[in-house]
Design a protein around this motif. Sequence first.
Motif, mmCIF file in Angstrom:
data_model
loop_
_atom_site.group_PDB
_atom_site.id
_atom_site.type_symbol
_atom_site.label_atom_id
_atom_site.label_comp_id
_atom_site.label_asym_id
_atom_site.label_seq_id
_atom_site.Cartn_x
_atom_site.Cartn_y
_atom_site.Cartn_z
ATOM 1 N N ALA A 29 -53.766 -14.851 -6.250
ATOM 2 C CA ALA A 29 -52.605 -13.976 -6.057
ATOM 3 C C ALA A 29 -52.545 -13.481 -4.608
ATOM 4 O O ALA A 29 -51.463 -13.468 -3.996
ATOM 5 C CB ALA A 29 -52.674 -12.791 -7.019
ATOM 6 N N VAL A 30 -53.685 -13.128 -4.045
ATOM 7 C CA VAL A 30 -53.721 -12.709 -2.641
ATOM 8 C C VAL A 30 -53.304 -13.874 -1.745
ATOM 9 O O VAL A 30 -52.507 -13.712 -0.819
ATOM 10 C CB VAL A 30 -55.120 -12.183 -2.263
ATOM 11 C CG1 VAL A 30 -55.280 -12.034 -0.763
ATOM 12 C CG2 VAL A 30 -55.380 -10.868 -2.974
ATOM 13 N N LEU A 32 -51.434 -16.424 -2.505
ATOM 14 C CA LEU A 32 -50.009 -16.706 -2.698
ATOM 15 C C LEU A 32 -49.136 -15.711 -1.940
ATOM 16 O O LEU A 32 -48.217 -16.103 -1.222
ATOM 17 C CB LEU A 32 -49.688 -16.659 -4.194
ATOM 18 C CG LEU A 32 -48.323 -17.143 -4.635
ATOM 19 C CD1 LEU A 32 -48.182 -18.625 -4.349
ATOM 20 C CD2 LEU A 32 -48.134 -16.882 -6.118
ATOM 21 N N ILE A 33 -49.453 -14.452 -2.067
ATOM 22 C CA ILE A 33 -48.629 -13.423 -1.422
ATOM 23 C C ILE A 33 -48.799 -13.445 0.089
ATOM 24 O O ILE A 33 -47.821 -13.432 0.832
ATOM 25 C CB ILE A 33 -48.980 -12.034 -1.998
ATOM 26 C CG1 ILE A 33 -48.519 -11.961 -3.447
ATOM 27 C CG2 ILE A 33 -48.355 -10.932 -1.167
ATOM 28 C CD1 ILE A 33 -49.038 -10.762 -4.199
ATOM 29 N N VAL A 34 -50.036 -13.525 0.553
ATOM 30 C CA VAL A 34 -50.278 -13.434 1.996
ATOM 31 C C VAL A 34 -49.900 -14.732 2.706
ATOM 32 O O VAL A 34 -49.104 -14.722 3.649
ATOM 33 C CB VAL A 34 -51.744 -13.046 2.291
ATOM 34 C CG1 VAL A 34 -52.043 -13.113 3.770
ATOM 35 C CG2 VAL A 34 -52.027 -11.656 1.754
ATOM 36 N N TRP A 36 -48.203 -17.601 1.805
ATOM 37 C CA TRP A 36 -46.807 -18.048 1.716
ATOM 38 C C TRP A 36 -45.855 -16.960 2.199
ATOM 39 O O TRP A 36 -44.851 -17.249 2.859
ATOM 40 C CB TRP A 36 -46.471 -18.467 0.284
ATOM 41 C CG TRP A 36 -47.141 -19.750 -0.101
ATOM 42 C CD1 TRP A 36 -48.316 -19.883 -0.777
ATOM 43 C CD2 TRP A 36 -46.702 -21.066 0.203
ATOM 44 N NE1 TRP A 36 -48.627 -21.200 -0.925
ATOM 45 C CE2 TRP A 36 -47.643 -21.960 -0.339
ATOM 46 C CE3 TRP A 36 -45.597 -21.590 0.856
ATOM 47 C CZ2 TRP A 36 -47.531 -23.337 -0.241
ATOM 48 C CZ3 TRP A 36 -45.479 -22.976 0.950
ATOM 49 C CH2 TRP A 36 -46.436 -23.823 0.408
ATOM 50 N N GLY A 37 -46.151 -15.714 1.883
ATOM 51 C CA GLY A 37 -45.270 -14.620 2.296
ATOM 52 C C GLY A 37 -45.225 -14.445 3.802
ATOM 53 O O GLY A 37 -44.142 -14.306 4.393
#
Length: 127
Positions: A29-30, A32-34, A36-37
């Motif tokens: 989750a980290v 994915l968020i960091v 790609w975000g």
Amino acid sequence: MSVQPGQRARLAGGLLLWYGVLGGALAWAVHLIVAWGVDELTCATGSTHVGAVPLRLVVTLAVVLPALATVGSLLAAGLAWRRIRQDGEDRSVSRTRMLAVVGIWLNLLFLTIIVLGGAALLVLAPC
């Protein structure tokens, strides 16, 4: 005469087991968020740097650090499984063994997802 583990030992063992089960999911989750975000937001602004740091370095760190956390979680699940596999067959031992095995397989899955997602981020042009 059997020696019962103390409250702190049981708490540490329980936290280690839950890290072994959920650590890979949280690391993914980290990632994915960091990864790609940050990539999307930085490219949307037309920049190739996050502050003074190149985007490629930030994305690399956002892939490597969660992958290392997932490997640590995999090792924690493996350690829990090794410690419990020779114990008796009471209900708590069976549950712990099942959680350790689930943790091993989940961490392998999340490590694969992080590595493949990271390969896509690192191989393709950032923007």
